[in-house]
Design a protein around this motif. Structure first.
Motif, PDB file in Angstrom:
ATOM      1  N   ALA A 209      -6.060  15.531  -7.811  1.00 52.69           N
ATOM      2  CA  ALA A 209      -6.407  15.293  -6.418  1.00 52.69           C
ATOM      3  C   ALA A 209      -5.951  16.474  -5.579  1.00 52.69           C
ATOM      4  O   ALA A 209      -5.036  17.219  -5.957  1.00 52.69           O
ATOM      5  N   GLY A 234     -13.153  12.912   3.682  1.00 49.24           N
ATOM      6  CA  GLY A 234     -13.621  12.721   2.317  1.00 49.24           C
ATOM      7  C   GLY A 234     -15.104  12.985   2.194  1.00 49.24           C
ATOM      8  O   GLY A 234     -15.827  13.060   3.192  1.00 49.24           O
ATOM      9  N   PRO A 240     -10.719  11.918  -4.646  1.00 44.58           N
ATOM     10  CA  PRO A 240      -9.785  12.728  -3.850  1.00 44.58           C
ATOM     11  C   PRO A 240      -9.679  14.170  -4.306  1.00 44.58           C
ATOM     12  O   PRO A 240      -8.957  14.952  -3.696  1.00 44.58           O
TER      13      PRO A 240
END
Length: 767
Positions: A209, A234, A240
């Protein structure tokens, strides 16, 4: 390094890239054989009778090779450029030698010269074998790159060469920050080449991430921008390990400017007690490079647009009101423009294209404050001939404007009849370059009289043919009469007798009444013009609205009254200053007791009033040298012919002008020419010179002297009160009793009349 490689043994020159020493030697032999064949063709080909395409192929090969080297140079790859140049030497030399051989007969070089050049090229290339040795050069470059890679392993990985593109610069800044971890940027999209705003994707290594250290605050530190202009969101459909980054400092600054501008407008302009209550800011455009701010303004429902220029400048905190321009539609909308420096400070010269009349009858005589052309009509296809007013104090640029328009008339086939009451001093460049130029007051009257005569001629022809209107060029040309320094002939500043002024006004009224129907327009110019002095004031106002009013810098309060009378769009027409410059700087200098040198003069700048609208403009530049304008003279003479009348019109104009000139001079020189010798040596009584020969222009009014003499012409004595009644004392516009008494006294001194009793006068007896 290149020299060392060239001297190395062939076995060492190209052992890399999959070639053994034996293969390298064979390649060198083949290369030399090829050079021998090519050199032979370079020596013999140019003098051999072969198809044209064979020669063209050699030249084209050299061109393509050179083009490839040029493209490589544009890529800024020094290693690739070195290899390209090294490998292109044989082809470029061969093509150049061949081409020179083909050109040798043209330049008369000796016949042996092409063969010698081809031989030199063959020996040079055989010794150098550049194609074979380029492999050794490639190997040396690769080895150097490998060594540099080993050295850079000891240096932190982020110490990379300085990037040269926007994307590379952004990636380098991202990679240099410890807060970004192992992430990198992809799909970088810059909003505009001249702004720093961009969007990008933040990507983490597979299976990881994006670290929590990548926050708007840390990203703002990476790019040294305010935190408020950074957003991280996002990406739909992804985890992520992929985030959307937006960095927009310019956009944030624009929003801040917009908020500040709207707040300022609401508080200082449109709000209660503001400079223009009810005038709302709809939109704006800010151009920092050009230094302009344009605002679109609309009045609230039920209100008419109203933007007082000085009050608005004060509300917007603009130090110099000359930097604020307002244009409205007269109803509900306006465009307000604020400039960093005065937009009309620099102006270009006129061109023939500018001054050539278009199908709509308009020409360009200067530039508006926003850089667009300022156009004025010489002729209206629907309305016909027009009326123009030109007003400006000395040094305001009035003469340049008039000359520019007269040039346009000559270029466009319009007949120009010009009269300059100031003895021709205002428009000397026009003398001899227009159909007629009259210098002086008498010439102005004669020009008007002759114009009236031609108009009457056209009226008679039109009536006989049943024509009800004028059509440009069918069968006559358009005629525009230009009267410069008209204030010397009429009005309170006139320097001529009242009878002369009345005659001028009568002829102006004649052209105003029907001239438009016969292709006669009229243009008045002076330092101050009051419409009421020009005859039919209401008709003149109406006609001037169809034409153009050029209002430069003036020295009287007439500016405001004329603007109020002729501008209906709500524009606040403010006086034009003599010099460009900042009012605030002058005020600060006054406070400090200092002198501020004046800026450039505003000559040529004026308010252009057309159709009830006012626009700030400036006439095209004209530089004076040796007391004349050479550029304007060149523009005059760029049209080889001066537009003129038909032969019939020429005869009418010439006869009427000669007759009216005598009458005008008589009016301007009272006391002369009252008598002339008649037939058989006898003296005959004479009033004004005879003006009935053409019967085609308003007769000049008689002076008070002539009217007094006519009252006594029957030879009978008359009492003073009877003489006063005969000359019109007590009537509207008539002379005063004192004027009649003074005239009788002067005539008695000259021996023209005698007193024959108390209060009784008669003509003096003649021999």
């Amino acid at each position: 390094m290149t020299t060392e490689i060239a001297k190395a043994p062939e076995a060492d020159a190209a052992p890399d890239r999959g070639l053994t020493p034996q293969q390298a030697r064979r390649l060198a032999i083949a290369e030399r054989v090829l050079y021998g064949a090519a050199g032979t063709w370079a020596a013999a080909g140019p003098v051999t009778d072969v198809p044209w395409w064979a020669h063209g192929a050699v030249v084209l090969t050299g061109y393509l090779s050179g083009r490839r080297v040029w493209k490589r140079a544009a890529d800024e790859d020094s290693e690739g450029l070195l290899l390209s140049v090294y490998r292109s030497l044989p082809v470029l030399g061969w093509s150049g030698t061949y081409t020179a051989g083909m050109l040798s007969p043209v330049f008369h070089y000796p016949d042996a010269w092409p063969m010698l050049a081809a031989g030199v090229w063959t020996l040079g290339m055989a010794a150098a074998t550049p194609w074979t040795r380029s492999r050794g050069l490639r190997r040396a470059i690769d080895r150097q790159a490998a060594e540099q890679g080993e050295d850079q392993a000891l240096v932190p990985a982020r110490a990379a060469p300085r990037p040269t593109t926007f994307d590379g610069h952004i990636r380098a800044m991202w990679a240099a920050s410890p807060a970004t971890g192992e992430t990198w940027l992809e799909d970088i999209r810059q909003d505009h080449p001249e702004r720093a705003d961009f969007s990008a994707l933040v990507l983490a290594p597979a299976g990881q991430a994006v670290p929590s250290s990548v926050t708007p605050r840390s990203v703002a530190a990476v790019f040294d921008v305010p935190e408020q202009c950074v957003s991280i969101t996002g990406v739909d459909g992804y985890g992520p390990g992929r985030l959307q980054l937006r960095v927009a400092p310019s956009e944030m600054a624009a929003k801040a400017t917009e908020q500040g501008l709207k707040l300022l407008w609401e508080q200082k302009v449109s709000g209660p007690g503001g400079a223009a209550p009810g005038m709302e800011l709809v939109d704006y455009r800010l151009d920092k490079e050009a230094g302009t701010l344009r605002m679109r303004v609309a009045a609230t429902d039920g209100e008419l647009i109203s933007l007082p220029r000085l009050k608005l400048a004060r509300a917007l905190k603009i130090d110099d009101p000359e930097l604020l321009m307002i244009e409205t539609d007269g109803l509900a909308h306006a465009v307000v423009t604020v400039y960093r420096e005065h937009p009309l400070l620099n102006i270009r010269e006129a061109t023939v294209e500018d001054l050539t009349m278009g199908a709509d009858g308009r020409i360009a005589v200067g530039l508006r404050h926003d850089g667009r052309l300022f156009k004025m009509p010489l002729y209206d296809p629907e309305m016909g001939a027009l009326t123009d007013l030109v007003v400006g104090a000395m040094g305001s640029g009035k003469s340049v404007f008039l000359l520019t328009v007269l040039i346009a008339e000559r270029l466009s086939g319009v007949i120009s009849l010009v009269a300059d009451a100031q003895s021709g001093m205002s428009l000397p460049e026009a003398d001899g370059r227009v159909r007629h130029f009259g210098a002086g007051l008498a010439a102005m009257a004669a020009t008007l009289a002759a114009a009236c005569a031609v108009a009457d001629h056209r009226e008679k022809v039109s009536s006989a043919n049943g024509w009800g209107s004028f059509v440009l060029g069918d069968p006559w040309r358009l005629v525009n009469v230009t009267l410069d320094e008209i204030n010397l002939a009429i009005g309170e500043h006139a320097i001529c007798p009242p009878e002369f002024s009345k005659w001028i006004v009568a002829m102006i009224a004649r052209i105003q009444q029907t001239g438009r129907k016969f292709g006669f327009g009229i243009r008045f110019a002076g330092q101050s013009i009051h419409v009421a002095d020009l005859g039919d004031a209401e008709k003149l106002r109406a006609n001037a609205r169809q034409g153009t009013v050029w209002m430069g810098r003036v020295n009287s309060t007439m500016t405001q009254s004329m603007a109020t009378d002729m501008v209906s769009d709500g524009t606040d027409v403010t006086p034009i200053r003599r010099f460009f410059g900042s009012v605030s700087e002058e005020l600060e200098a006054a406070w400090d007791g200092k002198e501020v040198p004046p800026g450039p003069i505003t000559a040529g700048m004026a308010w252009g009033l057309q159709g009830g609208r006012a626009t700030l403009m400036r006439v095209f530049k004209a530089l004076k040298r040796n007391k004349t304008y050479p550029h304007l003279i060149r523009l005059f003479e760029s049209a080889p012919e001066i537009p003129g009348f038909t032969p019939e019109e020429d005869a009418v104009f010439t006869a009427a002008h000669a007759e009216a000139l005598i009458a005008a001079e008589a009016l301007l020189t009272p006391g002369e020419g009252d008598e002339e010798k008649g037939g058989k040596g006898k003296k005959a009584k004479k009033g004004l010179p005879h003006t009935g020969g053409t019967g085609s222009f308003p007769a000049p009014p008689k002076t008070l002297r002539h009217r007094v003499l006519e009252a006594l012409a029957d030879g009978e004595p008359r009492r003073v009160r009877d003489i006063r009644t005969a000359v019109g004392v007590g009537t509207d516009g008539g002379p005063s009793s004192g004027s009649v008494d003074n005239t009788l006294s002067k005539l008695a001194e000259e021996g023209r009349v005698v007193r024959v009793g108390h209060g009784t006068w008669a003509l003096a007896p003649r021999d």
